[in-house]
Write an enzyme that holds these catalytic residues in place. Sequence first.
Site, PDB file in Angstrom:
ATOM      1  N   THR A   1     -11.652  -4.260   3.181  1.00 24.76           N
ATOM      2  CA  THR A   1     -11.059  -5.597   3.246  1.00 24.76           C
ATOM      3  C   THR A   1      -9.888  -5.662   4.228  1.00 24.76           C
ATOM      4  OG1 THR A   1      -9.526  -5.167   1.418  1.00 24.76           O
ATOM      5  CG2 THR A   1     -11.707  -6.021   0.842  1.00 24.76           C
ATOM      6  N   ASP A   2      -9.518  -6.897   4.552  1.00 25.76           N
ATOM      7  CA  ASP A   2      -8.347  -7.113   5.396  1.00 25.76           C
ATOM      8  C   ASP A   2      -7.147  -7.425   4.504  1.00 25.76           C
ATOM      9  OD1 ASP A   2      -8.634  -9.779   4.603  1.00 25.76           O
ATOM     10  OD2 ASP A   2      -9.422 -10.440   6.537  1.00 25.76           O
ATOM     11  N   PHE A   3      -6.060  -7.860   5.111  1.00 27.39           N
ATOM     12  CA  PHE A   3      -4.822  -8.126   4.375  1.00 27.39           C
ATOM     13  C   PHE A   3      -4.985  -9.196   3.304  1.00 27.39           C
ATOM     14  CE2 PHE A   3      -4.993 -11.129   7.796  1.00 27.39           C
ATOM     15  CZ  PHE A   3      -4.487 -12.304   7.253  1.00 27.39           C
ATOM     16  N   SER A   4      -6.013 -10.039   3.415  1.00 24.99           N
ATOM     17  CA  SER A   4      -6.191 -11.127   2.443  1.00 24.99           C
ATOM     18  C   SER A   4      -7.104 -10.739   1.280  1.00 24.99           C
ATOM     19  CB  SER A   4      -6.765 -12.362   3.155  1.00 24.99           C
ATOM     20  OG  SER A   4      -8.099 -12.121   3.568  1.00 24.99           O
TER      21      SER A   4
END
Length: 147
Positions: free
Chosen positions: A28-31
């Site tokens: 996943t990314d930061f979100s």
Amino acid sequence: MAEGHYPIDGRLSDGVHERPVRIYFEDTDFSGVVYHAAYLKFMERGRSDFLRCLKLSHAVLSDKGMAFGVAHMDIRFLAGAGIDDLLSVRTKLIQSSGVRLVFEQVVQRQSIPLVIATVTVALIKDGKPQRLPADMQTLFRDISKSS
């Protein structure tokens, strides 16, 4: 085999390969949503395990000095996935010629498509594009007819 349980290589049935993928934090990314490039890795695993189910693993190909390389990809991102989601990568050979294979791949959660891609690969030997050997052409022609 228990419902929802897959062998690690997935399963190939009627010309369609299906492989489960669990989403981890690293995907996943930061979100907290799966980073777009992670889907490329999931689809690579799907194509690799499709070949493995046909007894053409990358190790077998490598022993012959061969590999499949991606030549072209069209991809549509339709929806996101998050941590702990269980996805399925469905891989289907839609075209086989003497020089390339074209796959349709769908990454989905349950029956909801998240990513749809058309991926063209070519056989590489000694760093150069190569015609598929006759036995591979027959194998791929037969598998594409079964779907």
